[in-house]
Design an enzyme around this catalytic site. Structure first.
Site, PDB file in Angstrom:
ATOM      1  N   CYS A 111       0.870  -1.175   0.000  1.00  0.00           N
ATOM      2  CA  CYS A 111       0.000   0.000   0.000  1.00  0.00           C
ATOM      3  C   CYS A 111       0.904   1.220   0.000  1.00  0.00           C
ATOM      4  O   CYS A 111       1.872   1.262   0.768  1.00  0.00           O
ATOM      5  CB  CYS A 111      -0.875  -0.018   1.255  1.00  0.00           C
ATOM      6  SG  CYS A 111      -1.961   1.407   1.370  1.00  0.00           S
ATOM      7  N   HIS A 154      -8.963  -4.304  -1.620  1.00  0.00           N
ATOM      8  CA  HIS A 154      -8.021  -3.474  -0.852  1.00  0.00           C
ATOM      9  C   HIS A 154      -8.485  -2.013  -0.867  1.00  0.00           C
ATOM     10  O   HIS A 154      -8.516  -1.350   0.185  1.00  0.00           O
ATOM     11  CB  HIS A 154      -6.630  -3.629  -1.488  1.00  0.00           C
ATOM     12  CG  HIS A 154      -5.554  -2.788  -0.886  1.00  0.00           C
ATOM     13  ND1 HIS A 154      -4.439  -3.327  -0.267  1.00  0.00           N
ATOM     14  CD2 HIS A 154      -5.394  -1.434  -0.822  1.00  0.00           C
ATOM     15  CE1 HIS A 154      -3.654  -2.336   0.153  1.00  0.00           C
ATOM     16  NE2 HIS A 154      -4.210  -1.180  -0.170  1.00  0.00           N
ATOM     17  N   GLU A 155      -8.874  -1.536  -2.049  1.00  0.00           N
ATOM     18  CA  GLU A 155      -9.266  -0.117  -2.166  1.00  0.00           C
ATOM     19  C   GLU A 155     -10.618   0.138  -1.497  1.00  0.00           C
ATOM     20  O   GLU A 155     -10.814   1.184  -0.867  1.00  0.00           O
ATOM     21  CB  GLU A 155      -9.300   0.318  -3.636  1.00  0.00           C
ATOM     22  CG  GLU A 155      -7.975   0.201  -4.387  1.00  0.00           C
ATOM     23  CD  GLU A 155      -6.796   0.853  -3.689  1.00  0.00           C
ATOM     24  OE1 GLU A 155      -6.989   1.837  -2.956  1.00  0.00           O
ATOM     25  OE2 GLU A 155      -5.663   0.368  -3.878  1.00  0.00           O
ATOM     26  N   HIS A 158     -10.138   0.714   2.058  1.00  0.00           N
ATOM     27  CA  HIS A 158      -9.679   2.085   2.365  1.00  0.00           C
ATOM     28  C   HIS A 158     -10.861   3.018   2.585  1.00  0.00           C
ATOM     29  O   HIS A 158     -10.817   3.905   3.440  1.00  0.00           O
ATOM     30  CB  HIS A 158      -8.845   2.643   1.208  1.00  0.00           C
ATOM     31  CG  HIS A 158      -7.383   2.338   1.274  1.00  0.00           C
ATOM     32  ND1 HIS A 158      -6.589   2.664   2.353  1.00  0.00           N
ATOM     33  CD2 HIS A 158      -6.552   1.749   0.381  1.00  0.00           C
ATOM     34  CE1 HIS A 158      -5.342   2.282   2.116  1.00  0.00           C
ATOM     35  NE2 HIS A 158      -5.289   1.716   0.927  1.00  0.00           N
TER      36      HIS A 158
END
Ligand code: NI
Length: 183
Positions: A111, A154-155, A158
């Site tokens: 990241c 993953h995004e 966030h």
């Protein structure tokens, strides 16, 4: 090609732990430019020579919160075999279905906001279907798999203030590896 000026926040910034808010349409010129600049930055970061020249870490995805904006937008630049890029601007995403099969990135996830070595693996769905909006507010659906599915998950994490490091058990960083497929 000039490197776009974007400022990526490190995980020590508390904003990365906040939940991002839904975007309203049409998306502002400012946010569109930021998305396009970030895609260009990611593409340049994946070019070895450019990365060396500018001292960049290679990255394929970025959420707006990493740039200090609590808006539910992320971008991905996924390099194809012929070195061109698949580009994605994903707004207000929702995972509407996931495969039962789990995968993990064998070399570990990375990241651009986590600037330290992290040991361990992150369980991810091998395939996800995601609904999202484009700049004009048209609703779309996409099915992604393998490394692209990992990037999307993953995004999306966030946008909810979650970092990949949260999903690694520090006492057992390779937990359940035998129950998942390595990619
Ligand atoms: Ni990240």
């Amino acid at each position: 090609m000039k490197l776009p000026k974007i400022k990526i926040l490190d995980e020590k910034h508390k904003i990365l732990r906040q939940k991002s808010q839904d975007v309203t349409f049409p998306v502002s010129e400012e946010d569109r430019k930021l998305a396009e600049d970030t895609i260009k930055y990611l593409e340049m970061s994946q070019d070895e020579e450019i990365a060396k020249k500018y001292n960049l870490r290679a990255g394929m995805g970025m959420a707006f919160v990493q740039l200090g904006k609590l808006k539910r937008i992320f971008v991905i630049a996924n390099e194809r075999d012929d070195h061109t890029f698949e580009e994605y601007v994903i707004i207000n995403p929702k995972i509407i279905s996931r495969s039962e099969e789990l995968i993990y990135v064998g070399e570990g996830e990375g990241c651009l906001s986590v600037n330290r070595p992290v040991e361990g693996i992150v369980p991810r769905s091998a395939r996800v279907t995601v609904s999202y909006y484009d700049y004009e507010g048209n609703k779309k659906t996409i099915r992604v798999r393998e490394d692209l599915a990992v990037a999307f998950q993953h995004e999306i994490d966030h946008l909810d203030g979650i970092l990949f490091t949260d999903k690694i058990d520090p006492k057992d960083p390779y937990k359940n590896a035998n129950k998942m497929r390595e990619i």
